[in-house]
Structure formats: structure tokens, C-alpha cells
Design an enzyme around this catalytic site. Structure first.
Site, PDB file in Angstrom:
ATOM      1  N   ASP A  64      -2.311  -4.895  -0.057  1.00 23.01           N
ATOM      2  CA  ASP A  64      -1.767  -6.023   0.814  1.00 23.01           C
ATOM      3  C   ASP A  64      -2.823  -6.352   1.817  1.00 23.01           C
ATOM      4  O   ASP A  64      -3.021  -7.733   1.967  1.00 23.01           O
ATOM      5  CB  ASP A  64      -0.235  -6.053   0.815  1.00 23.01           C
TER       6      ASP A  64
ATOM      7  N   GLN B 209       0.881  -1.239   0.031  1.00 24.25           N
ATOM      8  CA  GLN B 209       0.062  -0.045  -0.023  1.00 24.25           C
ATOM      9  C   GLN B 209       0.781   1.196  -0.061  1.00 24.25           C
ATOM     10  O   GLN B 209       2.076   1.408   0.240  1.00 24.25           O
ATOM     11  CB  GLN B 209      -0.862  -0.020   1.292  1.00 24.25           C
TER      12      GLN B 209
END
Length: 465
Positions: free
Chosen positions: A227, A74
Site C-alpha cells: 500500500d 503490507q
């Protein structure tokens, strides 16, 4: 044209590597897998991710694959010029150079409460908006060339789909940018302009289960996600179950039915990949703390576990503050780790190992408390990630956390979540897979959590002498 094929593929493009799973969409079983490493560092050329993905896909083969999804690290900033080329290497989530910019943005909007109410998250150095501000301030020539901004998974999904005119993202990953609101479910172009000084093109936020494009050889491409949202999609924590991921970073999260707006900045009010919410606390220091302790003591991981188990709870007063690489939660980017309370009496290898494990777990326990303070019910912890394979972590976690603990079976959960999303996009409904829970450990001494964590809090807050 849609492909007639058997399997789906899920990709985890993490900080360290690309992992690809080929999965049977009927039950979630893994058929094949491959891994390719990424360059080390806090800024990386996006091409390195693409090359790793191409290599891993080439190894597993896709002739029998019908759909693919990507979950990625991210917050990373991928700035592109008018030709769709990166204007600089991507700044990753763990790059802390924008910490002063985070503080400036907080002040400019009117403080932490204003940010929490606007987007659900108070900016720290990891958040994409702060990296945009740093670029506009420190690299004005690169900023002037930029026309659009994507996240790592956005860029990979866009490339897989043949670089279409309309890039896409998903709400889970968009919620970590600082300019998409979990509260309203929309972009905040005013905050993007505040961060960068002008507007940039951003990807369309696709719906869960949407096919956003096809690869040149016909694979359906799902929207992908961040993720942690990918891991949550794979695991599907039940009511009161909180996932604790002990990897490069530590992440504590669970599904919730309401957006979080924590002005303290401890809880990031993210969205999930299903249409709900994913309140999350992230620490920079997790499994690498164990690795540092193992290296310091000159033992193998099994030997480190044995030493930690041999010491008494509380390590005879020795405490590790585990902020070895600075810290994100709490927001202390310049902090350092330190052992406190070392005496001639407690200076043993066993206590050093025990204090290392307890310090890391206390940092994660603080994260659990932050979720509870936001009204998230917690009754059980689900451990995943490389650090969860430590026998000492599994043994000590229930008493430190004050919660029953289940260690989930070893699995690439982020990639599995991406594969689940690909199957959802392919068949039009979310699969009903479940994941194996390997071991269960209950709290054995309820006094340990209070005693160990009180001493840890004294060190954390500067009260220890």
C-alpha cells in the site's frame, strides 16, 4: 489475447476495505469508483478480501478496462496448503501477538545490526517473518500443513490471474516480509527457514511494469505492490518531499536512491515499486487518535477542530502520549495512551483537543526525524489520508513538524498508484500523471516545534513528572 479497451483499474485492498478506481490512463483522471468493507479485526479470512474485490469490480464494471493492478496492506501472512487453500485466517500487519517472536528472531541472528544489514529492516510484530515464527510455535498443526506463504496483494493478484502455478509479488511488498533483502534484491531463504523452521514456497518477484498474467476475461494483471509503495507511485514525491499519510496507521516515507539499514528499527528499509527505495516509518496511531479525542469530547470533527484551534500552542502544558493501541515505532506493542500534565488550570476542552492533535503530530514528527537521521533529505511535507482533512491538523502541522506543508487533494492514492502500475504494464512505460496539491501552509512560529516537542519527548521517554 489482449483486450481493446480504454481504461485501467487500480485496487487498494486495505485493512478496512477494498477500493477500486477505474482510471483514464492518459491523464490519471478517475472515471468510476467503488468500495466494499472488510471484516474488522487483526486476522481475516482471505476469502473476505476476494468477495469484497468481486463486489467492487462488479459495481464499477470492467467491460472497458484493459488492465488491473492491486496494492494491498503490507506484511499480512497468508499461509496456503498443498492445494492452494488457506490453512488459517490471515494474520494482519496490526496483529501484535508475535512481538515476543520478533525479539527472539532479533537475538537469534545476532541483534538489530545483523537484521538491518541482512534485509534493511529490524523485525517488529508487524513483519511477516515474526508471524511465521508465531504460527510454527503456537499452531504446529497449521504450520505442518503449510506449503507456501503469500502477502495479501500477492494472493489477490494470484487469484485475479487464475491461480497460476507461479505466483508473483513485487519488490515493494516483498521488502516488508523480513526474508527478502532490500540490500541485495533477493530472497533470504535462510531467514525464512529461521523464522518458520523449514522452507516454504514464495512468489517470484516481478519487475516494475511487468504483466504477470491475465484475468479469465482478458484483463492484463500487473505485479501489484504494497500500500505505501502504491501511494508513493501515485504521488511521486520530489527531492526533499516526504509523504505523511494520516490514516488508520501513520506512515512517513519518500523515495531515495540508497537502501536504508537502520539498526535502531525506527526506519524500515523498504523498496519502492519503481526499482528504487522507500525508507519508511510506520506508527500504529494516527487518525484514530483524532477520532478518540472527538469521541471523548462528544463533538463532531468540525467542532473538535474548532476547539483545538482555540487553545494556545502546547495546550498549557497538557501532553498526549498517543500510543492508544500499543505502538510500532517506537516498538512498544503493550503501551497505552495517556494525558500528562493535567491541572485545574489547563483542564479545558480546548486544551484537551489541542493536546490530542499535537500528540499525534509529534509522533509523526519523530518519524520525520528518523528519516533525516538516515541521511534522507527533507524540506517539505505532503499530507494525505483521512486525518489530513482535519483543519486543525493542517493548521498545526507546519509549526509542529517545522516544515512547510502541502495538503494533497482528497484521493485514493493507493488505488491510484495501482492503476498507474496497471497502465505502465499495459503500455510498457510509466505514465507521467501528476496529482493536485490543494493547500500550502508555511511555518508561522519556528519556536513551537522545539517547545512542544521537547515536552512531548519528556513524556515519551519517561522524564515528565
Amino acid at each position: 489475447m489482449a483486450r481493446s479497451a480504454t481504461y485501467v483499474a487500480g485496487v487498494d485492498s486495505s485493512t478496512q476495505a477494498t477500493k477500486v478506481l477505474v482510471v483514464d490512463p492518459t491523464d490519471g483522471s478517475v472515471v468510476r469508483e467503488a468500495r466494499r468493507a472488510h471484516p474488522d479485526g487483526t486476522e481475516v479470512a482471505p476469502r473476505a478480501w476476494w468477495d469484497a474485490l468481486a463486489g467492487a469490480l462488479g459495481e464499477v464494471g470492467t467491460d472497458d478496462v484493459a488492465a488491473i493492478g492491486v496494492a494491498g496492506q503490507q506484511h499480512g501472512m497468508v499461509l496456503l496448503d498443498e492445494d492452494g487453500q488457506p490453512v488459517r485466517d490471515a494474520l494482519l500487519w496490526n496483529d501484535t501477538r508475535s512481538a515476543p517472536d520478533a525479539r527472539a528472531l532479533i537475538d537469534e541472528l545476532g541483534g538489530p545490526d545483523a537484521w538491518a544489514e541482512a534485509v534493511g529492516t529490524v523485525p517488529v510484530a508487524s513483519i511477516t517473518a515474526t508471524k511465521l515464527r508465531w504460527t510454527s510455535r503456537a499452531e504446529p498443526e497449521n504450520a505442518a500443513r503449510a506449503r507456501s506463504v503469500m502477502l495479501p496483494h500477492d494472493w489477490l493478484t494470484w487469484r485475479l490471474a487464475g491461480a497460476p502455478a507461479e505466483p508473483t509479488t513485487d519488490r515493494g511488498d516483498a521488502s516488508g516480509t523480513g526474508y527478502w533483502s532490500t540490500v541485495t534484491g533477493e530472497y533470504r531463504p535462510d531467514l525464512l527457514e529461521m523464522a518458520f523452521g523449514r522452507t516454504l514456497s514464495v512468489p517470484r518477484v516481478a519487475s516494475p511494469g511487468e504483466v504477470v498474467g491475465r484475468t479469465p476475461d482478458g484483463l492484463a494483471v500487473s505485479a501489484g505492490t504494497g500500500d505505501n509503495a502504491g501511494a508513493a507511485l501515485a504521488i511521486g514525491p520530489g527531492p526533499g518531499e516526504v509523504v505523511i499519510s494520516i490514516g488508520t496507521s501513520g506512515a512517513v516515507f519518500t523515495g531515495h536512491d540508497q537502501p536504508s539499514t537502520d539498526a535502531s528499527g525506527l526506519v524500515a528499509g523498504f523498496a519502492d515499486a519503481r526499482g528504487g527505495y522507500l525508507p519508511l516509518v510506520c506508527t500504529l496511531n494516527a487518525a484514530r487518535v483524532l477520532g478518540a479525542g472527538t469521541s471523548l469530547l462528544g463533538v463532531e470533527p468540525d467542532g473538535f477542530d474548532e476547539l483545538a484551534r482555540a487553545a494556545s500552542p502546547g495546550a498549557d502544558g497538557l501532553v498526549l502520549l498517543p500510543y492508544l493501541d500499543g505502538e510500532r515505532t517506537p516498538d512498544r506493542p503493550d503501551a497505552q495512551g495517556r494525558y500528562v500534565g493535567l491541572t485545574t488550570t489547563n483542564a479545558t476542552r480546548e486544551n484537551l483537543a489541542r493536546a490530542t492533535v499535537e500528540g499525534m503530530l509529534c509522533g509523526l514528527a519523530d518519524a520525520v526525524d528518523a528519516l533525516v537521521d538516515q541521511g534522507v533529505p527533507v524540506r517539505r511535507a505532503l499530507l494525505i489520508g483521512g486525518g489530513s482533512r482535519s483543519g486543525a491538523v493542517a493548521d498545526l502541522a507546519p509549526d509542529i513538524l517545522g516544515l512547510p506543508v502541502e495538503v494533497l487533494s482528497p484521493q485514493e492514492y493507493v488505488a491510484l498508484g495501482a492503476a498507474r502500475q496497471a497502465a505502465w504494464a499495459l503500455h510498457g512505460e510509466e505514465p507521467t500523471w501528476t496529482v493536485a496539491r490543494e493547500t500550502t501552509r508555511d511555518v508561522t512560529d519556528s519556536s513551537v516545534s522545539g517547545e512542544v516537542r521537547a515536552r512531548y519527548a519528556d513524556v515519551r521517554d519517561g522524564r515528565a513528572r
